[in-house]
Scaffold this motif. Structure first.
Motif, PDB file in Angstrom:
ATOM      1  N   GLY A  38      34.946  37.935  26.294  1.00  0.00           N
ATOM      2  CA  GLY A  38      36.199  38.514  26.750  1.00  0.00           C
ATOM      3  C   GLY A  38      36.179  40.025  26.755  1.00  0.00           C
ATOM      4  N   MET A  39      37.304  40.567  27.161  1.00  0.00           N
ATOM      5  CA  MET A  39      37.444  42.009  27.258  1.00  0.00           C
ATOM      6  C   MET A  39      38.908  42.383  27.125  1.00  0.00           C
ATOM      7  N   ALA A  40      39.153  43.641  26.856  1.00  0.00           N
ATOM      8  CA  ALA A  40      40.512  44.166  26.805  1.00  0.00           C
ATOM      9  C   ALA A  40      40.869  44.698  28.186  1.00  0.00           C
ATOM     10  N   ALA A  41      42.136  44.540  28.562  1.00  0.00           N
ATOM     11  CA  ALA A  41      42.603  45.064  29.847  1.00  0.00           C
ATOM     12  C   ALA A  41      44.041  45.543  29.694  1.00  0.00           C
ATOM     13  N   SER A  42      44.282  46.788  30.085  1.00  0.00           N
ATOM     14  CA  SER A  42      45.652  47.313  30.023  1.00  0.00           C
ATOM     15  C   SER A  42      46.299  47.350  31.402  1.00  0.00           C
ATOM     16  N   SER A  43      45.568  46.934  32.406  1.00  0.00           N
ATOM     17  CA  SER A  43      46.087  46.940  33.777  1.00  0.00           C
ATOM     18  C   SER A  43      46.629  45.568  34.162  1.00  0.00           C
ATOM     19  N   PHE A  44      47.395  44.975  33.277  1.00  0.00           N
ATOM     20  CA  PHE A  44      47.977  43.652  33.462  1.00  0.00           C
ATOM     21  C   PHE A  44      49.404  43.791  33.985  1.00  0.00           C
ATOM     22  N   THR A  45      49.783  42.916  34.918  1.00  0.00           N
ATOM     23  CA  THR A  45      51.168  42.931  35.397  1.00  0.00           C
ATOM     24  C   THR A  45      51.558  41.548  35.919  1.00  0.00           C
ATOM     25  N   SER A  46      52.860  41.285  35.870  1.00  0.00           N
ATOM     26  CA  SER A  46      53.366  40.066  36.491  1.00  0.00           C
ATOM     27  C   SER A  46      53.371  40.274  38.003  1.00  0.00           C
ATOM     28  N   VAL A  47      53.184  39.192  38.759  1.00  0.00           N
ATOM     29  CA  VAL A  47      53.102  39.279  40.216  1.00  0.00           C
ATOM     30  C   VAL A  47      54.170  38.425  40.884  1.00  0.00           C
ATOM     31  N   SER A  48      54.284  37.156  40.480  1.00  0.00           N
ATOM     32  CA  SER A  48      55.145  36.225  41.192  1.00  0.00           C
ATOM     33  C   SER A  48      55.676  35.155  40.242  1.00  0.00           C
ATOM     34  N   LEU A  49      56.920  34.707  40.514  1.00  0.00           N
ATOM     35  CA  LEU A  49      57.490  33.585  39.770  1.00  0.00           C
ATOM     36  C   LEU A  49      57.150  32.248  40.418  1.00  0.00           C
ATOM     37  N   ASP A  50      57.009  32.237  41.747  1.00  0.00           N
ATOM     38  CA  ASP A  50      56.746  30.999  42.469  1.00  0.00           C
ATOM     39  C   ASP A  50      55.723  31.238  43.568  1.00  0.00           C
ATOM     40  N   PRO A  51      54.465  30.932  43.352  1.00  0.00           N
ATOM     41  CA  PRO A  51      53.908  30.326  42.143  1.00  0.00           C
ATOM     42  C   PRO A  51      53.827  31.360  41.019  1.00  0.00           C
ATOM     43  N   PRO A  52      53.672  30.905  39.772  1.00  0.00           N
ATOM     44  CA  PRO A  52      53.605  31.838  38.652  1.00  0.00           C
ATOM     45  C   PRO A  52      52.258  32.571  38.640  1.00  0.00           C
ATOM     46  N   LEU A  53      52.286  33.867  38.973  1.00  0.00           N
ATOM     47  CA  LEU A  53      51.060  34.660  39.089  1.00  0.00           C
ATOM     48  C   LEU A  53      51.144  35.940  38.270  1.00  0.00           C
ATOM     49  N   VAL A  54      50.000  36.334  37.732  1.00  0.00           N
ATOM     50  CA  VAL A  54      49.832  37.626  37.073  1.00  0.00           C
ATOM     51  C   VAL A  54      48.554  38.245  37.625  1.00  0.00           C
ATOM     52  N   SER A  55      48.346  39.525  37.335  1.00  0.00           N
ATOM     53  CA  SER A  55      47.101  40.160  37.769  1.00  0.00           C
ATOM     54  C   SER A  55      46.547  41.058  36.673  1.00  0.00           C
ATOM     55  N   VAL A  56      45.233  41.241  36.752  1.00  0.00           N
ATOM     56  CA  VAL A  56      44.501  42.153  35.888  1.00  0.00           C
ATOM     57  C   VAL A  56      43.531  42.905  36.789  1.00  0.00           C
ATOM     58  N   CYS A  57      43.391  44.211  36.570  1.00  0.00           N
ATOM     59  CA  CYS A  57      42.409  44.986  37.325  1.00  0.00           C
ATOM     60  C   CYS A  57      41.170  45.176  36.465  1.00  0.00           C
ATOM     61  N   VAL A  58      40.006  44.927  37.053  1.00  0.00           N
ATOM     62  CA  VAL A  58      38.745  44.976  36.331  1.00  0.00           C
ATOM     63  C   VAL A  58      37.805  45.949  37.037  1.00  0.00           C
ATOM     64  N   ALA A  59      37.186  46.838  36.271  1.00  0.00           N
ATOM     65  CA  ALA A  59      36.249  47.810  36.839  1.00  0.00           C
ATOM     66  C   ALA A  59      35.048  47.102  37.449  1.00  0.00           C
ATOM     67  N   ASN A  60      34.595  47.605  38.586  1.00  0.00           N
ATOM     68  CA  ASN A  60      33.413  47.036  39.241  1.00  0.00           C
ATOM     69  C   ASN A  60      32.169  47.166  38.373  1.00  0.00           C
ATOM     70  N   THR A  61      32.189  48.090  37.417  1.00  0.00           N
ATOM     71  CA  THR A  61      31.040  48.301  36.535  1.00  0.00           C
ATOM     72  C   THR A  61      31.046  47.359  35.330  1.00  0.00           C
ATOM     73  N   SER A  62      32.060  46.532  35.193  1.00  0.00           N
ATOM     74  CA  SER A  62      32.156  45.624  34.049  1.00  0.00           C
ATOM     75  C   SER A  62      30.991  44.643  34.027  1.00  0.00           C
TER      76      SER A  62
END
Length: 166
Positions: A38-62
């Motif tokens: 796993g990894m830590a991510a601070s770029s997390f956000t809610s996206v949608s209620l229907d369907p229930p979606l969230v997002s995380v941004c991940v560096a291409n260098t990960s």
């Protein structure tokens, strides 16, 4: 006040500007061959209620994300204000990131950090290339909320707890 116009700024100034916005800190984890990754991510956000979606941004260098991207289920834990060492461990580039982390996993392989304010079990929904990062959209299939646990906040490149209203 610091200003820049017409794209006349460097990455250090842009990082400072992005740091002006506080965000939560998440642990983004799964089991690979029975071992937590796993990894830590601070770029997390809610996206949608229907369907229930969230997002995380991940560096291409990960180096971690390509391994997690192969999993069918991922656990996303919103870390608590007491998880500073957990966040630093999961953000490290070497060593056993889970050595001092109290974690659990589901039968489907999602990994969660004990003591978090929120657990979201997710399946991959969509991936979007975005500059030097990838936006990973996840569909929530199960959740556990711990409303009495205060979240950690990342602001100006440091971890903080929330002040209580009074």
């Amino acid at each position: 006040m610091i200003t820049a116009v017409d794209g006349n700024f460097d990455q250090a100034l842009l990082r400072q500007a992005f740091g002006a916005f506080p965000s939560g800190v998440t642990a983004f984890c799964g089991l690979i061959d029975g071992v937590p990754e796993g990894m830590a991510a601070s770029s997390f956000t809610s996206v949608s209620l229907d369907p229930p979606l969230v997002s995380v941004c991940v560096a291409n260098t990960s180096a971690t994300w390509p391994r997690l991207a192969e999993l069918e289920r991922l656990g996303l834990s919103v870390l608590a204000d007491e998880h500073t060492t957990v966040a630093r461990s999961l953000a490290s580039k070497s060593g056993d990131r889970f050595a001092d982390v109290d974690w659990t996993s589901t039968d489907t392989g999602a990994v969660f950090v004990h003591g978090s304010t929120l657990w979201l079990e997710c399946v991959p929904f969509k991936r979007v290339e975005a500059g030097d990062h990838e936006i990973v959209v996840l569909q929530i299939v199960a959740l556990a909320v711990y409303p009495d646990v205060a979240p950690m906040v990342f602001h100006r490149s440091n971890f903080h707890g929330l002040a209580t209203a009074g």
